[in-house]
Design a protein around this motif. Structure first.
Motif: not given
Length: 404
Positions: A50, A127, A135, A165-166, A171, A294, A296-298, A328, A395
């Motif tokens: 990541n 993350q 999750e 979410y992420r 973070k 992934s 890009f984040m949603n 989302k 992300e």
């Protein structure tokens, strides 16, 4: 000299001035403290899945926790007439999929849907990794961390981790705004994870919590299946989308010993079968696996912004950073419908391109540089924003480049 290209799943990034692999808890803290006391840039790295780092030299310290022990403080035997919560502790440097495999083999439920996600246990809680209806936040009991500002260790309860979410409080300490690094703690959070304690359930079965996974298993969403079957299905689905790391990376000197040998052998054999290579054929390079997953984040949007999307755009209930209700949508859908299809390249000669299996993964197709990945990311971001008015947020942790 070790480089980020040696340590990351996407295989790009410059040389590292000093690379340290502490083998003790005290060693991790001392390495972090030494870099901080000297005012040196610090990057605590896990599996490198990541992370996207610029091509120039990193004139600082990179710390990779070499501790990989998993322990079970509780008695793992089931009790009669009731559920049994089992606590499992894993050191931060433990390979995440090694941890998942361990829990499934032990007959525990709670993280089987997170099989195959590259990285380490320490990075998983930064993350708040998630996939196929689970999750990591749902399985965490507490996180032991080193507070770089107050110079002390903390045991942070899951309720105080700020999971979203992420996202986590760890973070959050790295950013002043989405994709905008904070001045004091970047690219390593204020809180450096030392170990994580999980609360799992003693059960040989788990809940199938995602439609795509249910289809692969031939069951309905919310049905219960053996956790081993769920894990195997997740690995197959991820492989079909190119969302597994290249198992051959663990044969390289810089990655040797960071994943359990038995699990490396299993992953290599599965990769051979997927690529239709013979048993005696060296594992060939799979460009679709050389990515950050992934990228890009949603996007989570206010309701009015979501209303401006095309009618067929995916919409799911979500919570905005300020705690209010939002919507989302799918970054992959936006990318594809903005005209960036699987395999897209900025130009045909570029060594970077979207995965041929999944539009959300940016891949190193050969000898790409970080600048090639950045050019592709910017092209996708600009195109999606022009088409839908939504700016995609990366992300991965992006070091030495601006991908806002």
């Amino acid at each position: 000299m070790t480089s980020f290209a040696d340590l990351t799943t996407i295989g790009v990034g410059g040389h590292i001035a000093r690379f340290i692999e502490p083998t003790s808890r005290v060693g991790v803290i001392e390495a972090v403290e030494d870099a901080d006391s000297k005012g040196l840039p610090l990057c605590v790295i896990g599996g490198g899945s990541n992370l996207l780092v610029a091509d120039g030299p990193f004139n600082g310290v990179v710390v990779r926790d070499a501790r990989r022990q998993i322990t079970v403080p509780d008695e793992a035997a089931p009790v009669e007439n009731g559920e049994r919560i089992v606590h499992v502790n894993a050191e931060a440097g433990c390979n995440w999929d090694d941890f998942v495999a361990f829990t499934v083999e032990l007959g525990l439920e709670g993280v089987e849907g997170l099989s195959g996600i590259p990285g380490t246990v320490g990075a998983s809680v930064v993350q708040n990794i998630g996939a196929y209806g689970q999750e990591v936040a749902g399985a965490v009991e507490s996180v032991e961390a080193w507070d770089r500002r107050d110079k002390r260790t903390l045991n942070i309860a899951a309720a105080d981790m700020g999971f979203g979410y992420r996202m986590s409080a760890l973070k959050t300490s790295m950013y002043q705004a989405p994709a905008v690094p904070a001045g004091e703690f970047f690219p390593t959070p204020r809180y450096v994870v030392l170990s994580v304690t999980f609360a799992l359930r003693h059960s040989a079965t788990g809940t199938v919590g995602y439609g795509q996974l249910a289809k692969a298993l031939g069951v309905e969403v919310c049905d219960r299946m053996e956790t081993a079957a769920i894990r195997n299905a997740v690995l197959k689905v991820r492989a079909a989308k190119g969302m597994l790391e290249d198992a051959a990376r663990y044969l390289q000197p810089a990655m040797a010993g960071t994943k359990r040998d038995v699990n490396v052998r299993i992953a290599l054999e599965a990769q051979r079968r997927q690529l239709a290579a013979g048993a005696d054929t060296p594992v060939v390079r799979d460009p679709d696996r050389h990515s950050c997953g992934s990228f890009f984040m949603n996007p989570v949007l206010p309701a009015d912004a979501a209303d401006r999307l095309p009618q067929d755009a995916p919409r799911f209930p979500a919570t905005l950073p300020d705690g209010t209700a939002g919507v989302k949508t799918s970054a992959a859908w936006l990318i594809d419908h903005a005209g960036f299809h699987k395999g897209f390249k900025v130009d045909e000669s570029s060594p970077a391109g979207l995965s041929t299996l999944h539009a959300l993964a940016l891949t190193n197709r050969g000898d790409a540089a970080a600048s090639d990945i950045a050019a592709l990311a910017h092209a996708v971001q600009d195109g999606v924003e022009a088409a839908f008015g939504v700016r995609l947020v990366p992300e991965p942790v992006v070091v030495g480049m601006d991908l806002r």
